[in-house]
Enzyme design. Structure first.
Site, PDB file in Angstrom:
ATOM      1  N   GLY A 129      34.743  45.535  37.900  1.00  0.00           N
ATOM      2  CA  GLY A 129      34.721  44.110  37.534  1.00  0.00           C
ATOM      3  C   GLY A 129      33.411  43.594  36.961  1.00  0.00           C
ATOM      4  N   ASP A 183      31.809  40.617  39.395  1.00  0.00           N
ATOM      5  CA  ASP A 183      32.591  39.607  38.690  1.00  0.00           C
ATOM      6  C   ASP A 183      32.760  38.333  39.507  1.00  0.00           C
ATOM      7  OD1 ASP A 183      34.236  40.907  40.536  1.00  0.00           O
ATOM      8  OD2 ASP A 183      35.829  41.386  39.117  1.00  0.00           O
ATOM      9  N   ASP A 198      34.541  36.183  46.219  1.00  0.00           N
ATOM     10  CA  ASP A 198      35.805  35.626  46.718  1.00  0.00           C
ATOM     11  C   ASP A 198      35.692  35.531  48.239  1.00  0.00           C
ATOM     12  OD1 ASP A 198      38.443  34.844  46.973  1.00  0.00           O
ATOM     13  OD2 ASP A 198      39.283  36.825  46.646  1.00  0.00           O
ATOM     14  N   LYS A 236      34.302  31.471  44.078  1.00  0.00           N
ATOM     15  CA  LYS A 236      35.425  30.602  44.446  1.00  0.00           C
ATOM     16  C   LYS A 236      34.990  29.600  45.506  1.00  0.00           C
ATOM     17  CE  LYS A 236      39.228  33.596  43.185  1.00  0.00           C
ATOM     18  NZ  LYS A 236      40.385  34.413  43.606  1.00  0.00           N
ATOM     19  N   PHE A 279      43.719  32.504  41.371  1.00  0.00           N
ATOM     20  CA  PHE A 279      43.581  33.854  40.840  1.00  0.00           C
ATOM     21  C   PHE A 279      43.352  33.803  39.337  1.00  0.00           C
ATOM     22  CE2 PHE A 279      44.956  37.984  39.313  1.00  0.00           C
ATOM     23  CZ  PHE A 279      44.213  38.795  40.158  1.00  0.00           C
ATOM     24  N   VAL A 280      42.281  34.455  38.882  1.00  0.00           N
ATOM     25  CA  VAL A 280      41.940  34.420  37.451  1.00  0.00           C
ATOM     26  C   VAL A 280      41.793  35.848  36.896  1.00  0.00           C
ATOM     27  CG1 VAL A 280      40.782  32.181  37.584  1.00  0.00           C
ATOM     28  CG2 VAL A 280      39.453  34.260  37.970  1.00  0.00           C
ATOM     29  N   ASP A 308      40.599  41.676  36.648  1.00  0.00           N
ATOM     30  CA  ASP A 308      41.899  42.273  36.338  1.00  0.00           C
ATOM     31  C   ASP A 308      43.017  41.753  37.225  1.00  0.00           C
ATOM     32  OD1 ASP A 308      40.777  43.744  38.686  1.00  0.00           O
ATOM     33  OD2 ASP A 308      42.649  44.875  38.503  1.00  0.00           O
ATOM     34  N   ARG A 362      41.061  43.042  31.817  1.00  0.00           N
ATOM     35  CA  ARG A 362      39.591  43.014  31.909  1.00  0.00           C
ATOM     36  C   ARG A 362      38.964  42.779  30.542  1.00  0.00           C
ATOM     37  NH1 ARG A 362      38.242  44.961  37.049  1.00  0.00           N
ATOM     38  NH2 ARG A 362      39.504  46.666  37.833  1.00  0.00           N
TER      39      ARG A 362
END
Ligand code: IMP
Ligand code: MG
Length: 184
Positions: free
Chosen positions: A45, A100, A103, A132, A153-154, A160, A166
């Site tokens: 990521g 990335d 979370d 987040k 969720f992105v 991904d 990606r």
């Protein structure tokens, strides 16, 4: 591929403008460190984010990657974090971890702890593309954050869904019908 998105949250030009700002902050922070800075990107990521951000940092740094698996194909983080590759030799170096997204925080908490405990670095900081807005399962915070997003969720720009998207140059949410019922 763009047709698979419900909404674009950040266009490429917005991402690049923010990377310019972050790179200036990072350059300023590490200006006296120079060759002793090691950027450690978490795969997969963090790869695209690292490549674009590092080319904007005006310092002679080193970069390395680390394979970590913590997400098992759905849209929710699993509890387990596995460091798959070998930890790099960063003894006496300043480490900037790049991923990335922050979370649950489990991945970066686990990697930061392993690097601090096992690698003897001078310092460890964290840089993420996204963070987040939610309580973290682990006590961890990022030193540099490009964008803060809602708890949704992105995909895109390194992120991904089931291994895909990606390479999307933007960040956005997927159309619900493209997400498997068990992941919604
Ligand atoms: P953690 O929950 O902070 O440990 O994040 C674990 C990993 O989950 C991240 O490095 C991402 O690869 C993945 N992840 C978390 N949220 C998202 C998302 O919204 N889209 C895609 N991947 C995500
Ligand atoms: Mg992932």
């Amino acid at each position: 591929m763009y047709g698979d998105l419900e909404q674009v949250l950040y266009h490429e030009s917005t991402i690049f403008a923010r990377l310019d700002e972050l790179a200036r902050e990072i350059t300023r922070h590490y200006s006296n460190v120079r060759g002793d800075l090691v950027v450690l990107a978490i795969l997969d990521g963090g790869l695209i984010f690292m490549a674009d951000l590092m080319r904007r940092v005006n310092l002679p740094l080193q970069f390395r990657t680390l394979s970590v698996s913590s997400y098992y194909g759905g849209t929710e983080s699993s509890g387990e974090v596995k460091i798959l590759g070998e930890l790099p030799d960063v003894k006496g170096k300043h480490v900037l971890l790049m991923d990335d997204i922050l979370d649950s925080g489990r991945t970066l908490a686990a990697v930061k702890k392993r690097v601090q405990d096992d690698c003897d670095p001078v310092s460890v900081q964290i840089c993420v593309l996204l963070q987040k807005k939610k309580p973290r399962a682990e006590e961890v915070s990022a030193d540099y954050v490009a964008f803060e997003i809602e708890d949704e969720f992105v995909v895109g720009y390194g992120l991904d869904y089931q291994g895909c998207y990606r390479n999307l140059p933007v960040i956005g949410t997927l159309k619900t019908e493209l997400i498997l019922p068990e992941h919604r």
